[in-house]
Scaffold this motif. Structure first.
Motif, PDB file in Angstrom:
ATOM      1  N   ASP A 156      10.750  -2.846   2.546  1.00 25.83           N
ATOM      2  CA  ASP A 156       9.980  -2.337   3.682  1.00 25.83           C
ATOM      3  C   ASP A 156       9.806  -0.829   3.548  1.00 25.83           C
ATOM      4  O   ASP A 156      10.794  -0.106   3.426  1.00 25.83           O
ATOM      5  CB  ASP A 156      10.769  -2.648   4.967  1.00 25.83           C
ATOM      6  N   GLY A 157       8.569  -0.346   3.560  1.00 26.07           N
ATOM      7  CA  GLY A 157       8.333   1.097   3.414  1.00 26.07           C
ATOM      8  C   GLY A 157       7.802   1.425   2.032  1.00 26.07           C
ATOM      9  O   GLY A 157       7.394   0.534   1.287  1.00 26.07           O
ATOM     10  N   PHE A 173       6.273   6.830   5.585  1.00 24.12           N
ATOM     11  CA  PHE A 173       5.214   7.813   5.368  1.00 24.12           C
ATOM     12  C   PHE A 173       4.495   8.054   6.698  1.00 24.12           C
ATOM     13  O   PHE A 173       4.452   7.164   7.551  1.00 24.12           O
ATOM     14  CB  PHE A 173       4.200   7.304   4.331  1.00 24.12           C
ATOM     15  N   THR A 187      -1.067  -1.075   8.636  1.00 19.91           N
ATOM     16  CA  THR A 187      -0.217   0.122   8.582  1.00 19.91           C
ATOM     17  C   THR A 187       0.135   0.545   7.149  1.00 19.91           C
ATOM     18  O   THR A 187       0.367   1.715   6.905  1.00 19.91           O
ATOM     19  CB  THR A 187       1.082  -0.087   9.386  1.00 19.91           C
ATOM     20  N   HIS A 189      -1.821   0.522   4.468  1.00 16.60           N
ATOM     21  CA  HIS A 189      -2.918   1.356   3.967  1.00 16.60           C
ATOM     22  C   HIS A 189      -3.002   2.685   4.730  1.00 16.60           C
ATOM     23  O   HIS A 189      -3.285   3.729   4.155  1.00 16.60           O
ATOM     24  CB  HIS A 189      -4.251   0.597   4.065  1.00 16.60           C
ATOM     25  N   SER A 207      -2.189  -4.682  -1.730  1.00 19.95           N
ATOM     26  CA  SER A 207      -2.289  -5.394  -0.456  1.00 19.95           C
ATOM     27  C   SER A 207      -1.659  -6.781  -0.547  1.00 19.95           C
ATOM     28  O   SER A 207      -1.930  -7.542  -1.470  1.00 19.95           O
ATOM     29  CB  SER A 207      -3.760  -5.510  -0.055  1.00 19.95           C
ATOM     30  N   GLU A 208      -0.837  -7.036   0.446  1.00 21.58           N
ATOM     31  CA  GLU A 208      -0.182  -8.347   0.513  1.00 21.58           C
ATOM     32  C   GLU A 208      -1.214  -9.418   0.884  1.00 21.58           C
ATOM     33  O   GLU A 208      -1.162 -10.542   0.423  1.00 21.58           O
ATOM     34  CB  GLU A 208       0.900  -8.256   1.588  1.00 21.58           C
TER      35      GLU A 208
END
Ligand SMILES: Nc1ncnc2c1ncn2[C@@H]1O[C@H](COP(=O)(O)OP(=O)(O)OP(=O)(O)O)[C@@H](O)[C@H]1O
Length: 243
Positions: A156-157, A173, A187, A189, A207-208
């Motif tokens: 995550d992140g 970020f 979020t 992107h 991108s997931e």
């Protein structure tokens, strides 16, 4: 008009142009336009002898200047940081890093594993690294894939890369702040855009949802890239001098 006057005018013109370059492309550009219009109305009102109006506008202008500094604190910081940035690239070694980053992005895109990787250039990313977990590891494609694997503790992140080292993972970020152009993006992107707006980092996003690979740079999200294009782009933007 002497040489000194000409020099004076040229310096002021250069200063205004530099100021324009600093705000161009940020959300501050519309505000600068607003400030110019405001100043023009103020000037006209005082020339026309409208004492009450020009007094009011003068007062509002003073308060407004302080408000602008508060509202645009991130942009001002980024602009000053850009001003003081060294002109040569200090980032590290590694054509291997370039291949590993591209290979990892390709595999993660195929598997639709979401990823966010910031590659440091001249702006130090230390403060963002502190928001995550500090690492100091040699880049490798399997390591990057392992970091972003679903359910992995640090997935995550964002990850921060300096040269051929992964220096931090699970970093937070700043979310993109400028106009609404990218509102439809999620979020991940917008975090990539946010960091690229405030620093000169090259931020890679997988991108997931779509399995696409893109680069965010200077507050703009680039087009979808093939792995070959990604490699060329990274070579051009980050690793050119190390090959
Ligand atoms: N401020 C942030 N800093 C770093 N990473 C973030 C931040 N905000 C969200 N993320 C990452 O983005 C993930 C959520 O992505 P989300 O699906 O909302 O975005 P998206 O842009 O639609 O991306 P995708 O196309 O991969 O779904 C979070 O799980 C987290 O890993």
């Amino acid at each position: 008009m002497g040489v000194r006057d000409i020099l004076d005018v040229l310096l002021v013109a250069a200063l205004i142009y530099q100021g324009y370059l600093l705000v161009n492309g940020t959300r501050a550009v519309n505000v600068v336009r607003g400030v110019v219009i405001f100043a023009a109305i103020w000037l006209l009102s005082s020339l026309a002898g409208l004492a009450a109006l020009s007094y009011l506008l003068g007062r509002a202008g003073t308060v407004g200047l302080f408000a602008l500094v508060v509202v645009f604190q991130p942009e001002l910081r980024a602009a000053l940081e850009r001003l003081g940035r060294p002109r040569t690239r200090g980032t590290g070694r590694g054509s291997a890093a370039l291949l590993d980053l591209s290979r990892a992005a390709e595999r993660m895109a195929e598997r639709k594993t979401g990823a966010l990787i910031a590659i440091e250039r001249l702006t130090p990313l230390g403060e963002y690294a502190l928001s995550g977990v500090t690492l100091d590891a040699q880049i490798s494609a399997p390591f990057l894939e392992a970091l972003f694997a679903r359910n992995a503790p640090l997935h995550d992140g964002g990850v921060i890369v300096q040269g051929d080292r992964v220096v931090a993972a699970a970093c937070l970020f700043p979310l993109q702040a400028s106009d609404g152009t990218y509102r439809r993006y999620g979020t991940r992107h917008r975090a990539a855009l946010g960091l690229s707006e405030l620093t000169d980092a090259v931020v890679l996003v997988v991108s997931e949802e779509r399995g696409s690979i893109r680069i965010a740079l200077q507050g703009r999200l680039g087009p979808e890239l093939t792995v070959g294009e990604l490699r060329d782009r990274l070579r051009e933007l980050v690793y050119e001098e190390t090959l």
